[in-house]
Design a protein around this motif. Structure first.
Motif, short mmCIF file in Angstrom:
data_model
loop_
_atom_site.label_atom_id
_atom_site.label_comp_id
_atom_site.label_asym_id
_atom_site.label_seq_id
_atom_site.Cartn_x
_atom_site.Cartn_y
_atom_site.Cartn_z
N ASP A 21 0.89 -1.28 -0.07
CA ASP A 21 -0.09 0.04 -0.14
C ASP A 21 0.66 1.31 0.08
OD1 ASP A 21 -1.87 2.06 0.38
OD2 ASP A 21 -2.77 0.96 2.13
N PRO A 22 0.68 2.19 -0.99
CA PRO A 22 1.52 3.22 -1.23
C PRO A 22 1.55 4.26 0.08
CG PRO A 22 0.48 3.13 -3.11
CD PRO A 22 0.05 2.21 -2.24
N GLU A 23 0.30 4.12 0.84
CA GLU A 23 0.18 5.10 2.06
C GLU A 23 1.06 4.36 3.04
OE1 GLU A 23 -3.95 5.40 2.36
OE2 GLU A 23 -3.73 7.17 3.09
N GLU A 24 1.04 3.14 3.23
CA GLU A 24 1.96 2.39 4.06
C GLU A 24 3.61 2.99 3.72
OE1 GLU A 24 1.99 -1.76 5.11
OE2 GLU A 24 0.06 -1.23 5.29
N ILE A 25 3.96 2.73 2.51
CA ILE A 25 5.08 3.31 2.16
C ILE A 25 5.68 4.76 2.67
CG2 ILE A 25 6.89 3.66 0.08
CD1 ILE A 25 5.38 1.53 -1.42
N ILE A 26 4.79 5.65 2.30
CA ILE A 26 5.01 7.05 2.61
C ILE A 26 5.15 7.15 4.09
CG2 ILE A 26 4.40 7.90 0.42
CD1 ILE A 26 1.88 8.84 1.91
N LYS A 27 4.46 6.39 4.81
CA LYS A 27 4.41 6.31 6.43
C LYS A 27 5.95 6.10 6.98
CE LYS A 27 -0.25 6.62 7.69
NZ LYS A 27 -1.41 5.49 7.63
#
Ligand code: ADP
Ligand code: ZN
Ligand code: MG
Length: 480
Positions: free
Chosen positions: A405-411
């Protein structure tokens, strides 16, 4: 005369393995690989007394391919025996089709070298069985026969000699591959040999209407090799003719390592295949209704999909063509677009960064390790201002390495864009303090200094600062 006074002429015979579950005349699996001789039975091992039974799916798939390439479908067709001896062909004949192929007179539309549409005519598409494989034993000498592939269904797609450059040949083969993928009749894995081409090449003086003598390179299965082989072979033929020689009609082997062709056998003493109708198989009679049912169920093909993209998403002709050239790329586009409703941005990501990475990694679109949903997420994160497009580039690269999940990557990476006024102000003040010269430059009318300052702030925040906010705030401070 020089090379420019000649014209190349090519016709391709393309073999595609059909992705039916079972073989063409028995119920053995068609699956690639497996321990030697485990996907076999008395029929495909050619035991005496066995009888072939035609797999209906093979006919259906071939008709699909014929309809997708605008062929006429024969109501009355049959199987013929093509007789020759080779150790990987235990019956000593291949069941193929001779004078009544299933499909005839079709075409595939490509672009010529000037970018204009051009129809490459198809002579025919017929069904036949694949042969086994010989494994040459380097250590023990001799060769071992593996019949797992014997009886795997093939369609052979024969083009008219309508191709005029290696570029056209490549685009033709790519288009054909794309069509077969769209209609899901072959997996077209060139490395596994499920799509391979016999390339026939001749040259003639420009303006000449008679065809020159051709040579044939068999079983080519990489676009790069085909392009190189055609270029080499055409040059070689021109040299022979320029030296006053004659081209022999022969079968050549392309050697990718030395970049040369070698003679394999002369057509002069090519055997007569003594074709005759296979007495073990009944004629193939197709009803109007059968053909129409298949026609009705054909999926959307690349050409119509391209037109729809231009209409529905207002994408350019070129972008629409590039996206729809691959079913996988275009499916990904549609999945992502349906989630984030930003067709332009999704198309841009697929055609710029993602295509570049695919190129670098020599990967095909079907091997992209993340989903359209992930790509939609990236676009949404940019649109919401959570990440900058500079960060998004890094997220896409990360998606290739560690898809999640890209959101997880940026977090996890701490890549969230800084859009907090206070935080941005702090960075702006620090950069201004460290760069008095740029302030002076800007005040002296050098607008470029602003760009430099924004760049420094981006560097300071590792690309995380919101660029619009930076710009605005620098301007405010500089105008004070
Ligand atoms: P074969 O089955 O013996 O190879 P075909 O007549 O079926 O022979 O031709 C096979 C392929 O060769 C076709 O794709 C055709 O377009 C191509 N071809 C025939 N003549 C020429 C030529 N003079 N130059 C280039 N290609 C040719
Ligand atoms: Zn079998
Ligand atoms: Mg041939």
């Amino acid at each position: 005369m020089s090379k420019e006074d000649y014209e190349m002429v090519m016709g391709l015979e393309v073999h595609a393995e059909l992705s039916t579950k079972t073989k063409i005349f028995c119920s053995c699996p068609t699956e690639f690989g497996g321990e030697p001789n485990t996907h076999t039975c008395p029929v495909c091992m050619a035991m005496p007394g066995t009888l072939p039974v035609l797999n209906e799916k093979v006919v259906e798939y071939a008709v699909k391919a014929g309809l997708a390439t605008s062929c006429e479908i024969a109501r009355d067709s049959k199987n013929d025996r093509k007789n020759y001896f080779y150790p990987d062909l235990p019956k000593s004949y291949q069941i193929s089709q001779f004078d009544k192929p299933l499909c005839e007179h079709g075409y595939v539309e490509i672009e010529d070298d000037e970018g204009n549409p051009k129809k490459i005519r198809l002579t025919r598409i017929h069904i036949e069985e694949d042969a086994g494989k010989l494994n040459h034993n380097e250590f023990g000498g001799g060769s071992l026969v593996d019949l797992n592939r014997a009886g795997v269904p093939l369609i052979e797609i024969v083009s008219e000699p309508d191709l005029r450059s290696s570029g056209e040949a490549e685009r033709y083969l790519k288009k054909l591959k794309s069509i077969l993928e769209y209609i899901e009749v072959s997996d077209c894995k060139m490395q596994e040999g499920s799509l391979r081409a016999d390339v026939n090449v001749s040259v003639r003086k420009k303006g000449e209407t008679k065809l020159g003598t051709r040579t044939e390179m068999k079983n080519m299965n990489s676009f790069k090799a085909i392009t190189r082989a055609i270029e080499y072979e055409a040059d070689r033929q021109i040299d022979v003719i320029e030296d006053g020689g004659k081209i022999d009609q022969e079968t050549l082997r392309w050697d990718d390592v030395s970049g040369r062709t070698f003679s394999m056998r002369d057509k002069e003493d090519a055997q007569d295949y003594r074709y005759f109708p296979d007495p073990d198989l009944v004629a193939i009679k197709l009803s109007e209704e059968y053909i129409e049912n298949i026609r009705r169920e054909l999926p959307e093909l690349p050409e119509s999909r391209k037109a729809r993209y231009m209409q529905e998403f207002k994408l350019s002709e070129k972008d629409s063509r590039l996206l729809t050239a691959s079913k996988y790329l275009s499916n990904m586009f549609e999945e992502a677009e349906s989630i984030c409703n930003n067709a332009k941005s999704v198309a841009n990501w697929l055609l710029s960064d993602i295509s570049r990475i695919l190129n670098e990694k020599e990967m095909e679109p079907e091997n992209i390790p993340f989903t359209g949903k992930d790509l939609a997420k990236v676009v949404e994160l940019i649109d919401k201002g959570t990440i900058s497009s500079a960060i998004a580039k890094k997220v896409v690269e990360e998606l290739f390495e560690n898809p999640k999940d890209p959101e997880e990557i940026i977090k996890e990476k701490g890549w969230i864009q800084i859009s907090d006024e206070g935080a941005i102000k702090k960075v702006v003040m620090k950069i201004l303090e460290n760069n008095p010269q740029s302030i002076a430059d800007y005040k002296a009318g050098k607008d470029r200094a602003l760009g430099f300052l924004v760049g420094q702030a981006m560097k300071e925040t590792k690309g995380k600062a919101n660029p619009q906010m930076l710009n605005k705030m620098f301007l405010e401070e500089l105008k004070k």
